[in-house]
Design a protein around this motif. Structure first.
Motif, PDB file in Angstrom:
ATOM      1  N   ILE A 273       0.930  -1.212   0.087  1.00 40.99           N
ATOM      2  CA  ILE A 273       0.040   0.064  -0.069  1.00 40.99           C
ATOM      3  C   ILE A 273       0.843   1.254   0.057  1.00 40.99           C
ATOM      4  O   ILE A 273       1.711   1.379   0.784  1.00 40.99           O
ATOM      5  N   ASP A 274       0.835   2.072  -1.204  1.00 37.23           N
ATOM      6  CA  ASP A 274       1.639   3.097  -1.368  1.00 37.23           C
ATOM      7  C   ASP A 274       0.647   4.449  -1.003  1.00 37.23           C
ATOM      8  O   ASP A 274      -0.247   4.853  -1.551  1.00 37.23           O
ATOM      9  N   LEU A 275       0.883   5.078   0.307  1.00 34.65           N
ATOM     10  CA  LEU A 275       0.440   6.215   0.492  1.00 34.65           C
ATOM     11  C   LEU A 275       0.610   7.571  -0.067  1.00 34.65           C
ATOM     12  O   LEU A 275       0.120   8.564   0.299  1.00 34.65           O
ATOM     13  N   LYS A 276       2.023   7.336  -0.644  1.00 35.25           N
ATOM     14  CA  LYS A 276       2.388   8.554  -1.236  1.00 35.25           C
ATOM     15  C   LYS A 276       2.642   9.714  -0.035  1.00 35.25           C
ATOM     16  O   LYS A 276       3.085   9.451   1.230  1.00 35.25           O
ATOM     17  N   LYS A 337       8.562  11.685  10.311  1.00 31.52           N
ATOM     18  CA  LYS A 337       9.012  12.567   9.310  1.00 31.52           C
ATOM     19  C   LYS A 337       9.663  11.934   8.332  1.00 31.52           C
ATOM     20  O   LYS A 337      10.425  11.233   8.700  1.00 31.52           O
ATOM     21  N   GLY A 338       9.548  12.029   7.056  1.00 36.03           N
ATOM     22  CA  GLY A 338      10.417  11.523   6.028  1.00 36.03           C
ATOM     23  C   GLY A 338       9.629  10.342   5.530  1.00 36.03           C
ATOM     24  O   GLY A 338       8.570   9.896   5.719  1.00 36.03           O
ATOM     25  N   ILE A 339      10.680   9.184   4.954  1.00 35.77           N
ATOM     26  CA  ILE A 339      10.151   8.221   4.369  1.00 35.77           C
ATOM     27  C   ILE A 339       9.602   7.042   5.524  1.00 35.77           C
ATOM     28  O   ILE A 339      10.729   6.881   6.572  1.00 35.77           O
ATOM     29  N   ASP A 340       8.746   6.332   5.362  1.00 32.77           N
ATOM     30  CA  ASP A 340       8.182   5.623   6.420  1.00 32.77           C
ATOM     31  C   ASP A 340       7.615   4.128   5.954  1.00 32.77           C
ATOM     32  O   ASP A 340       6.940   4.301   4.760  1.00 32.77           O
ATOM     33  N   GLN A 341       8.065   3.200   6.603  1.00 30.33           N
ATOM     34  CA  GLN A 341       7.554   1.999   5.995  1.00 30.33           C
ATOM     35  C   GLN A 341       6.792   1.008   7.412  1.00 30.33           C
ATOM     36  O   GLN A 341       7.474   1.069   8.224  1.00 30.33           O
ATOM     37  N   VAL A 359       2.926  -4.316   3.372  1.00 31.65           N
ATOM     38  CA  VAL A 359       3.768  -3.397   3.525  1.00 31.65           C
ATOM     39  C   VAL A 359       3.006  -2.020   3.220  1.00 31.65           C
ATOM     40  O   VAL A 359       2.574  -1.970   2.088  1.00 31.65           O
ATOM     41  N   MET A 360       3.288  -1.002   4.134  1.00 34.25           N
ATOM     42  CA  MET A 360       2.428   0.251   3.927  1.00 34.25           C
ATOM     43  C   MET A 360       3.522   1.246   3.703  1.00 34.25           C
ATOM     44  O   MET A 360       4.206   1.499   5.042  1.00 34.25           O
ATOM     45  N   LYS A 361       3.516   1.971   2.888  1.00 28.99           N
ATOM     46  CA  LYS A 361       4.626   2.902   2.367  1.00 28.99           C
ATOM     47  C   LYS A 361       4.124   4.179   2.322  1.00 28.99           C
ATOM     48  O   LYS A 361       2.977   4.710   2.066  1.00 28.99           O
ATOM     49  N   SER A 362       4.810   5.344   2.956  1.00 28.81           N
ATOM     50  CA  SER A 362       4.686   6.499   2.911  1.00 28.81           C
ATOM     51  C   SER A 362       5.737   7.747   2.903  1.00 28.81           C
ATOM     52  O   SER A 362       6.580   7.194   3.230  1.00 28.81           O
TER      53      SER A 362
END
Length: 365
Positions: A273-276, A337-341, A359-362
């Protein structure tokens, strides 16, 4: 009738009979070994020669004796029963291993050849050999009471519920007191046992603690960390706390290829899941569909995230064949803050894929 047919058929029959007899004969073991593989665990160089005993029973009607034993390297020596054995009698093979000849994991092959045709059995001696360090302080930088340790935590790795996992913790006695096995005490939960291996560990010597983790007694799945107090009753200031970590899994026996379609099968529609880009002030919600594509009932044993910032809600833990449900995922990015997984682990009774990862990315602004 063709005059060549009978001899040809007879020859074919004889070859088939001999082949069949040989095949049947090869399936009957001449010697029955109690074990053919021995794991010596962790062996310290200064412990000196290590011994392992393999015991066998002779099962054939003919007399038996060991003709020869072939060793893989000069790091092992062997003694064995030289008597001639009747059927039902037992013998022994005593293997001695020199830990100064190896570093790290070792697996040594021993081949036993007997006078009876077909006896050429393979034995294996395994373990981990640790040489004495040239720089003790650098080798054991973590100081806990009188102990010097290599690492801060005891990592048990993957632990399955079908059998306990054993790991040896190496330590250096940097104190002034003798560490007596009889005085060792630990306050452990029922699923963890810790004991001292050597009877005594003198000052400025190395020792081993055996850590035994029983996943069945723990009766849970996923990642766990336990803090276990240990001490030596006769040594002042020896009270320390060991951190034991483990990943717990359910064991499933291998299944036949023909049964693959009959067992429960967990299918997850979206495993990434890419939350952008998201705001650190807004909670984000998503759903993922779980489906049982098998022909037996699917049980969701556990769903676990790797952060308290995740709220996971499953409406049920049983899915009938062909049934689906929506898994609700809520991510709170406040303070990030920043790239999170974020990782979400789904444990089920699917014997082929018992643990599946979402995996949930944001990118938190």
């Amino acid at each position: 009738m063709n005059r060549f047919a009978c001899p040809v058929y007879l020859a074919f029959f004889l070859v088939l009979s001999i082949t069949s007899a040989q095949a049947q004969d090869s399936t009957v073991p001449k010697l029955i070994w109690k074990v053919n593989r021995i794991n010596m665990g962790t062996v310290l160089e200064e412990q000196g020669l290590q011994h392992a005993e393999f015991e066998f029973t002779h099962t054939q009607d003919s007399l038996f004796y060991i003709q020869d034993i072939w060793l893989e390297c000069g790091c092992t020596t062997v003694e064995y029963t030289k008597d001639t054995l009747q059927v039902g009698e037992s013998g022994k093979v005593l293997v001695t291993f020199d830990p100064t000849t190896s570093a790290g994991f070792f697996s040594k092959l021993i081949v036993v050849k007997g006078n009876v045709g077909g006896v050429q059995d393979s034995l294996y001696l395994e373990g981990i050999s640790i040489p004495y360090p040239t720089d003790v302080k650098r080798a054991y930088p973590i100081i806990r009471g009188p102990l010097g340790l290599r690492l801060r935590k005891v990592n048990m790795g993957d632990v399955f519920d079908n059998e306990p996992k054993i790991k040896y913790l190496e330590f250096f006695n940097q104190g002034d007191a003798l560490l007596d096995k009889g005085a060792f005490r630990s306050e452990t939960p029922p699923y963890i046992q810790i004991s001292q291996v050597q009877q005594f560990v003198r000052p400025q010597e190395r020792g081993l603690l055996m850590v035994r983790y029983d996943g069945k007694l723990k009766n849970d799945l996923g990642f766990f960390e336990d803090v276990v107090p240990i001490r030596w009753e006769n040594v002042e200031g020896s009270e320390i706390r060991l951190e034991v970590i483990a990943d717990l899994f359910e064991y499933f026996a291998p299944i036949q290829k023909s049964d693959l379609n009959n067992v429960p099968q967990l299918f997850i529609t979206q495993k990434e899941i890419d939350l952008k880009e998201i705001s650190p002030k807004a909670v984000v919600r998503r759903t993922v569909t779980l489906t049982n594509q098998g022909r037996q009932v699917l049980e969701i044993r556990k769903v676990e995230g790797n952060c308290d910032c995740l709220l996971i809600e499953a409406p049920k833990d049983i899915l009938e064949p062909g049934e689906s449900m929506e898994l609700s995922l809520t991510f709170d990015p406040i303070g990030r803050k920043g790239i999170d997984q974020r990782n979400i682990y789904v444990f089920s009774n699917d014997p082929v894929n018992p643990v599946q990862l979402i995996v949930m990315k944001s990118r938190v602004e």
